[in-house]
Design an enzyme around this catalytic site. Structure first.
Site, mmCIF file in Angstrom:
data_model
loop_
_atom_site.group_PDB
_atom_site.id
_atom_site.type_symbol
_atom_site.label_atom_id
_atom_site.label_comp_id
_atom_site.label_asym_id
_atom_site.label_seq_id
_atom_site.Cartn_x
_atom_site.Cartn_y
_atom_site.Cartn_z
ATOM 1 N N ARG A 139 0.819 -1.214 0.000
ATOM 2 C CA ARG A 139 0.000 0.000 0.000
ATOM 3 C C ARG A 139 0.848 1.257 0.000
ATOM 4 N NH1 ARG A 139 -3.297 1.651 -2.713
ATOM 5 N NH2 ARG A 139 -4.152 -0.457 -2.582
ATOM 6 N N ASP A 149 3.940 38.818 -8.673
ATOM 7 C CA ASP A 149 2.766 38.051 -8.247
ATOM 8 C C ASP A 149 1.457 38.665 -8.732
ATOM 9 O OD1 ASP A 149 1.723 35.835 -6.705
ATOM 10 O OD2 ASP A 149 0.929 37.330 -5.326
ATOM 11 N N LYS A 162 3.036 24.282 -1.442
ATOM 12 C CA LYS A 162 1.645 23.808 -1.376
ATOM 13 C C LYS A 162 1.625 22.305 -1.633
ATOM 14 C CE LYS A 162 -0.178 28.275 -2.842
ATOM 15 N NZ LYS A 162 -0.885 29.043 -3.892
ATOM 16 N N LYS A 178 6.933 37.728 1.551
ATOM 17 C CA LYS A 178 5.663 37.874 0.840
ATOM 18 C C LYS A 178 4.854 39.017 1.428
ATOM 19 C CE LYS A 178 3.945 34.356 -1.134
ATOM 20 N NZ LYS A 178 3.182 33.118 -1.453
ATOM 21 N N GLU A 227 8.412 39.352 -2.865
ATOM 22 C CA GLU A 227 7.202 39.447 -3.667
ATOM 23 C C GLU A 227 6.847 40.900 -3.936
ATOM 24 O OE1 GLU A 227 3.524 36.971 -2.829
ATOM 25 O OE2 GLU A 227 2.794 38.955 -2.248
#
Length: 285
Positions: free
Chosen positions: A102, A224, A137, A169, A202
């Site tokens: 698995r 961005d 992410k 950021k 950013e």
């Protein structure tokens, strides 16, 4: 970026934790009906089309579960596969094969999906000179596998985590009280703590691009959520001062146009957070 040694530690930790989670005090289904001395052979069968990834990880899993298992590799990581292909055979203790099954399938199905999507984006960028990057992410606990899959698919890794690169950021800038303040404080922090980390900043508009360019020491500017026209303007303003990266909702329909604006990199969280697992099976033979 993290070192190869640190990456290997991350992968080893994933295997240990996954086996602990899945096996616990024993694979009682196998223990109940399969003799300890029984041996067998299984094949990794492809039931989909795409880029295979996770073959080397599967070897690590099998070795961790039972070092006496033997693997015959027919198709390597990064190869194009189709329905019906056999990637490898594994032979040895039947209980051991089932114990590892698995984890091997879960990992390879997801890694192959990520590699396939990454490779699709890489092909969309051919001839532009722009490279595709992943992001943070990722699925908690298996980041190393997902970033490994991006590399197998032909993409490049962004920073691995919060500790191997500085990325200022919007929230960092706002909490700090301004763009220039955030950059200067960051450079002072790195100096005081004797850390050699690259700085990415950013920018939310062209005025912030201009402000960043007034300060030295920035490795890459993250352009961005800009439109095409402003992206082209930003690239011209930045010139050879530092590298450029576009991000923010860029998909397969828009990625080529952003690349043609002249950016060095395009980052996409979709490489790892929006994929459908490749259909794979481990079947006894």
């Amino acid at each position: 970026m993290i070192s190869e040694a640190q990456f290997n530690i991350e992968v080893e930790g994933i295997i240990k934790n996954a086996i602990r989670e899945d096996v616990g005090d024993g694979d009682h289904s196998s223990l109940a009906c399969i003799p300890e001395t029984a041996t067998g052979k299984a094949k990794l069968l492809v039931k989909d089309d795409g880029i295979i990834a996770g073959v080397e990880f599967a070897k690590l899993v099998f070795n961790y579960v039972d070092s006496s298992l033997k693997i015959e590799t027919l198709i390597k990581d990064g190869a194009t596969v189709k329905y019906g292909d056999i990637v490898f055979y594994v032979e040895g203790s039947s209980q051991s094969i089932l114990k590892a099954e698995r984890l091997v399938l879960n990992a390879m199905q997801r890694m192959s999906a990520i590699a396939t999507k990454t490779n699709f984006f890489v092909k969309l960028l051919e001839g532009t000179g722009t490279k595709i990057l992943d992001t943070r992410k990722t699925t908690p606990g298996i980041r190393a596998l997902e970033k490994w899959a991006v590399k197998i698919g032909g993409g490049e890794n962004h920073r691995f985590a919060l500790y191997d690169m500085i990325m200022l950021k919007d929230n960092h800038i706002d909490f700090c009280g301004g763009l220039t303040q955030a950059i200067e404080k960051t450079k002072q922090y790195l100096k005081e703590n004797n850390k050699d980390l690259k700085i990415i900043v950013e920018a939310r508009d062209l005025n912030e691009i201009r402000e960043i360019l007034k300060t030295e020491g920035v490795y890459r500017i993250l352009i961005d959520n800009f439109n095409y026209e402003d992206t082209r303007t930003a690239v011209k303003l930045i010139g050879d001062t530092c590298l450029t990266e576009s991000s923010g909702g860029i998909n397969e329909e828009t990625i080529r146009q952003y690349a043609e604006c002249g950016v060095n990199y395009i980052s996409s969280g979709a490489l790892t957070h929006s994929v459908y697992n490749m259909d794979l099976s481990l079947k006894a033979v």
